[in-house]
Design an enzyme around this catalytic site. Structure first.
Site, PDB file in Angstrom:
ATOM      1  N   LYS A  28       0.828  -1.214   0.000  1.00 43.04           N
ATOM      2  CA  LYS A  28       0.000   0.000   0.000  1.00 43.04           C
ATOM      3  C   LYS A  28       0.861   1.263   0.000  1.00 43.04           C
ATOM      4  O   LYS A  28       0.666   2.160  -0.812  1.00 43.04           O
ATOM      5  CB  LYS A  28      -0.919   0.019   1.249  1.00 43.04           C
ATOM      6  CG  LYS A  28      -1.807  -1.215   1.388  1.00 43.04           C
ATOM      7  CD  LYS A  28      -2.679  -1.148   2.636  1.00 43.04           C
ATOM      8  CE  LYS A  28      -1.933  -1.159   3.963  1.00 43.04           C
ATOM      9  NZ  LYS A  28      -1.221  -2.417   4.266  1.00 43.04           N
TER      10      LYS A  28
ATOM     11  N   ARG B 126      -9.787   0.484   8.622  1.00 38.51           N
ATOM     12  CA  ARG B 126      -9.353  -0.864   8.990  1.00 38.51           C
ATOM     13  C   ARG B 126     -10.425  -1.640   9.739  1.00 38.51           C
ATOM     14  O   ARG B 126     -10.171  -2.788  10.127  1.00 38.51           O
ATOM     15  CB  ARG B 126      -8.124  -0.761   9.901  1.00 38.51           C
ATOM     16  CG  ARG B 126      -6.787  -1.018   9.213  1.00 38.51           C
ATOM     17  CD  ARG B 126      -5.733  -0.700  10.245  1.00 38.51           C
ATOM     18  NE  ARG B 126      -4.472  -1.352  10.061  1.00 38.51           N
ATOM     19  CZ  ARG B 126      -3.416  -0.802   9.441  1.00 38.51           C
ATOM     20  NH1 ARG B 126      -3.511   0.380   8.898  1.00 38.51           N
ATOM     21  NH2 ARG B 126      -2.289  -1.453   9.367  1.00 38.51           N
TER      22      ARG B 126
ATOM     23  N   ARG C 140      11.747  -4.694   5.218  1.00 36.63           N
ATOM     24  CA  ARG C 140      11.351  -3.312   4.889  1.00 36.63           C
ATOM     25  C   ARG C 140      12.207  -2.278   5.621  1.00 36.63           C
ATOM     26  O   ARG C 140      12.484  -2.418   6.801  1.00 36.63           O
ATOM     27  CB  ARG C 140       9.878  -3.118   5.277  1.00 36.63           C
ATOM     28  CG  ARG C 140       9.429  -1.668   5.287  1.00 36.63           C
ATOM     29  CD  ARG C 140       7.943  -1.528   5.194  1.00 36.63           C
ATOM     30  NE  ARG C 140       7.205  -1.955   6.367  1.00 36.63           N
ATOM     31  CZ  ARG C 140       5.867  -1.978   6.425  1.00 36.63           C
ATOM     32  NH1 ARG C 140       5.139  -1.616   5.383  1.00 36.63           N
ATOM     33  NH2 ARG C 140       5.270  -2.382   7.514  1.00 36.63           N
TER      34      ARG C 140
ATOM     35  N   ARG D  66      11.056  -0.009  11.219  1.00 40.15           N
ATOM     36  CA  ARG D  66      10.004   0.153  12.215  1.00 40.15           C
ATOM     37  C   ARG D  66      10.124  -0.886  13.321  1.00 40.15           C
ATOM     38  O   ARG D  66      10.371  -2.058  13.040  1.00 40.15           O
ATOM     39  CB  ARG D  66       8.638   0.027  11.543  1.00 40.15           C
ATOM     40  CG  ARG D  66       8.268   1.283  10.766  1.00 40.15           C
ATOM     41  CD  ARG D  66       7.089   1.078   9.861  1.00 40.15           C
ATOM     42  NE  ARG D  66       5.985   0.324  10.473  1.00 40.15           N
ATOM     43  CZ  ARG D  66       4.856   0.041   9.832  1.00 40.15           C
ATOM     44  NH1 ARG D  66       4.676   0.445   8.583  1.00 40.15           N
ATOM     45  NH2 ARG D  66       3.914  -0.633  10.425  1.00 40.15           N
TER      46      ARG D  66
ATOM     47  N   ARG E 108      -0.558  -8.600  13.483  1.00 40.86           N
ATOM     48  CA  ARG E 108      -1.140  -7.630  12.550  1.00 40.86           C
ATOM     49  C   ARG E 108      -1.938  -8.343  11.454  1.00 40.86           C
ATOM     50  O   ARG E 108      -2.989  -7.874  11.032  1.00 40.86           O
ATOM     51  CB  ARG E 108      -0.037  -6.747  11.960  1.00 40.86           C
ATOM     52  CG  ARG E 108       0.441  -5.706  12.981  1.00 40.86           C
ATOM     53  CD  ARG E 108       1.845  -5.217  12.743  1.00 40.86           C
ATOM     54  NE  ARG E 108       2.029  -4.578  11.460  1.00 40.86           N
ATOM     55  CZ  ARG E 108       3.218  -4.353  10.909  1.00 40.86           C
ATOM     56  NH1 ARG E 108       4.320  -4.711  11.544  1.00 40.86           N
ATOM     57  NH2 ARG E 108       3.302  -3.771   9.752  1.00 40.86           N
TER      58      ARG E 108
HETATM   59  P1  ADP Z   1       1.194  -1.555   7.610  1.00 39.50           P
HETATM   60  O1  ADP Z   1       1.492  -0.583   6.490  1.00 39.50           O
HETATM   61  O2  ADP Z   1       2.334  -2.477   7.834  1.00 39.50           O
HETATM   62  O3  ADP Z   1      -0.122  -2.238   7.420  1.00 39.50           O
HETATM   63  P2  ADP Z   1       0.583   0.764   9.242  1.00 39.50           P
HETATM   64  O4  ADP Z   1       1.735   1.673   9.157  1.00 39.50           O
HETATM   65  O5  ADP Z   1      -0.588   1.069   8.373  1.00 39.50           O
HETATM   66  O6  ADP Z   1       1.089  -0.725   8.970  1.00 39.50           O
HETATM   67  O7  ADP Z   1       0.064   0.664  10.735  1.00 39.50           O
HETATM   68  C1  ADP Z   1       0.948   0.429  11.812  1.00 39.50           C
HETATM   69  C2  ADP Z   1       0.138   0.274  13.095  1.00 39.50           C
HETATM   70  O8  ADP Z   1      -0.572   1.492  13.373  1.00 39.50           O
HETATM   71  C3  ADP Z   1      -0.948  -0.792  13.062  1.00 39.50           C
HETATM   72  O9  ADP Z   1      -0.447  -2.080  13.390  1.00 39.50           O
HETATM   73  C4  ADP Z   1      -1.935  -0.266  14.104  1.00 39.50           C
HETATM   74  O10 ADP Z   1      -1.470  -0.512  15.425  1.00 39.50           O
HETATM   75  C5  ADP Z   1      -1.879   1.231  13.879  1.00 39.50           C
HETATM   76  N1  ADP Z   1      -2.859   1.706  12.884  1.00 39.50           N
HETATM   77  C6  ADP Z   1      -2.586   2.295  11.691  1.00 39.50           C
HETATM   78  N2  ADP Z   1      -3.717   2.614  11.034  1.00 39.50           N
HETATM   79  C7  ADP Z   1      -4.743   2.223  11.835  1.00 39.50           C
HETATM   80  C8  ADP Z   1      -6.158   2.255  11.711  1.00 39.50           C
HETATM   81  N3  ADP Z   1      -6.765   2.757  10.615  1.00 39.50           N
HETATM   82  N4  ADP Z   1      -6.905   1.762  12.732  1.00 39.50           N
HETATM   83  C9  ADP Z   1      -6.323   1.258  13.847  1.00 39.50           C
HETATM   84  N5  ADP Z   1      -4.994   1.181  14.014  1.00 39.50           N
HETATM   85  C10 ADP Z   1      -4.195   1.653  13.026  1.00 39.50           C
HETATM   86  P1  ADP Z   2       2.228  -1.816   3.264  1.00 37.01           P
HETATM   87  O1  ADP Z   2       2.210  -0.304   3.210  1.00 37.01           O
HETATM   88  O2  ADP Z   2       1.046  -2.425   2.581  1.00 37.01           O
HETATM   89  O3  ADP Z   2       2.407  -2.348   4.646  1.00 37.01           O
HETATM   90  P2  ADP Z   2       4.792  -1.562   1.850  1.00 37.01           P
HETATM   91  O4  ADP Z   2       4.418  -0.779   0.642  1.00 37.01           O
HETATM   92  O5  ADP Z   2       5.516  -0.850   2.921  1.00 37.01           O
HETATM   93  O6  ADP Z   2       3.496  -2.339   2.429  1.00 37.01           O
HETATM   94  O7  ADP Z   2       5.638  -2.825   1.360  1.00 37.01           O
HETATM   95  C1  ADP Z   2       6.252  -3.709   2.304  1.00 37.01           C
HETATM   96  C2  ADP Z   2       7.660  -4.058   1.825  1.00 37.01           C
HETATM   97  O8  ADP Z   2       7.578  -4.877   0.659  1.00 37.01           O
HETATM   98  C3  ADP Z   2       8.487  -2.846   1.437  1.00 37.01           C
HETATM   99  O9  ADP Z   2       9.825  -3.065   1.870  1.00 37.01           O
HETATM  100  C4  ADP Z   2       8.394  -2.783  -0.083  1.00 37.01           C
HETATM  101  O10 ADP Z   2       9.593  -2.277  -0.666  1.00 37.01           O
HETATM  102  C5  ADP Z   2       8.181  -4.240  -0.465  1.00 37.01           C
HETATM  103  N1  ADP Z   2       7.227  -4.400  -1.582  1.00 37.01           N
HETATM  104  C6  ADP Z   2       6.127  -3.657  -1.851  1.00 37.01           C
HETATM  105  N2  ADP Z   2       5.481  -4.110  -2.954  1.00 37.01           N
HETATM  106  C7  ADP Z   2       6.181  -5.192  -3.385  1.00 37.01           C
HETATM  107  C8  ADP Z   2       6.019  -6.108  -4.482  1.00 37.01           C
HETATM  108  N3  ADP Z   2       5.002  -5.999  -5.350  1.00 37.01           N
HETATM  109  N4  ADP Z   2       6.951  -7.082  -4.612  1.00 37.01           N
HETATM  110  C9  ADP Z   2       7.986  -7.201  -3.727  1.00 37.01           C
HETATM  111  N5  ADP Z   2       8.189  -6.378  -2.670  1.00 37.01           N
HETATM  112  C10 ADP Z   2       7.298  -5.379  -2.502  1.00 37.01           C
END
Ligand code: ADP
Ligand code: ADP
Ligand code: ZN
Length: 218
Positions: free
Chosen positions: A13, A88, A127, A161, A172
């Site tokens: 994302k 979410r 990541r 992170r 998660r």
């Molecule tokens: P990822 O990209 O790996 O899915 P995020 O950066 O979006 O993780 O979120 C990191 C953490 O922040 C989540 O595990 C949760 O604890 C909190 N968080 C983020 N967005 C939300 C949301 N919309 N509702 C509840 N908790 C959230």
């Molecule tokens: P999210 O925001 O959904 O948690 P990220 O965009 O941060 O996910 O992606 C998680 C990790 O995977 C990052 O280190 C990113 O560079 C890598 N990544 C993202 N998309 C792809 C893909 N299509 N193939 C392989 N690695 C990816």
């Protein structure tokens, strides 16, 4: 243009949102980024959210919806928005409807990044991001062109992170399955869900996303 990027942690994302921002001048609203900023600044919200985030559980609906509402107010009417990591829960999806209406916006698409759960742990544990500009990278899948130098800003500091460890990722993912996946039917009923193969390489995912946003006003 207002779109939601939906998918489990590591689905891509943030990576895809950054590309839409760079190419179309859209704005990325990431509740994860907002919460991390609040934790860093030790605001009341940050103090409340810190331990919850470290465990990989969800922060309360009220907190994240208030953050989104405030960001949309600050943004004004101009730019298109990509919601990354919000909503979410079904309650957040319902709040978002009300928030968007109050800002004279409506949802164009909910794009689901369809990924294989087994790949997510490797994505998350590899990541990292630029400490200066926030550009995302991966140890194996998206390395800087020149090792140790950010492609985007030339910075040399990178960060990881604290919640990007295998144990927290499992929590998660469970939270995603139990609380986030159920919002898909909510949007499917409106005919605005588009599904993309999130296991394709990063450029291919971007191409699919571009074909979805093409033609719609940004
Ligand atoms: P990822 O990209 O790996 O899915 P995020 O950066 O979006 O993780 O979120 C990191 C953490 O922040 C989540 O595990 C949760 O604890 C909190 N968080 C983020 N967005 C939300 C949301 N919309 N509702 C509840 N908790 C959230
Ligand atoms: P999210 O925001 O959904 O948690 P990220 O965009 O941060 O996910 O992606 C998680 C990790 O995977 C990052 O280190 C990113 O560079 C890598 N990544 C993202 N998309 C792809 C893909 N299509 N193939 C392989 N690695 C990816
Ligand atoms: Zn950078």
């Amino acid at each position: 243009m207002n779109i939601i990027l939906l998918g489990p942690p590591g689905a891509g994302k943030g990576t895809q949102a950054q590309r839409l921002v760079d190419r179309h001048g859209m704005r990325q609203l990431s509740t994860g980024d907002m919460l991390r900023a609040a934790v860093k600044a030790e605001t009341p919200v940050g103090l409340q959210a810190k331990a919850v985030m470290e465990r990989g559980e969800l922060v309360s609906d009220e907190i994240v919806s208030a953050l989104i509402d405030a960001e949309l107010t600050a943004l004004g009417a101009s730019a298109g928005v990509i919601f990354d990591g919000y909503p979410r829960t079904v309650a957040q999806a319902e709040s978002l409807d009300a928030i968007l209406a109050s800002h004279d916006r409506s949802l164009d698409y909910v794009v689901e990044l369809d990924v294989d759960e087994d790949a997510l742990v490797e994505r998350i544990t590899g990541r990292f991001s630029c400490a200066t500009c926030g550009k995302g990278y991966h140890d194996k899948f998206e390395q800087p062109a020149q090792p140790g130098t950010c492609d985007k800003c030339g910075g040399h500091d990178f960060k990881r992170r604290p919640d990007d460890n295998e144990e927290t990722v499992r929590t998660r993912m469970a939270e995603y399955r139990a609380k986030t996946a159920p919002i898909l039917p909510f949007y499917e009923a409106r005919g605005i869900v588009r599904r993309i193969d999130g296991m394709a390489d990063i450029d291919a995912v971007t191409a699919s996303l571009e074909s979805i946003v093409a033609g719609a006003p940004v």
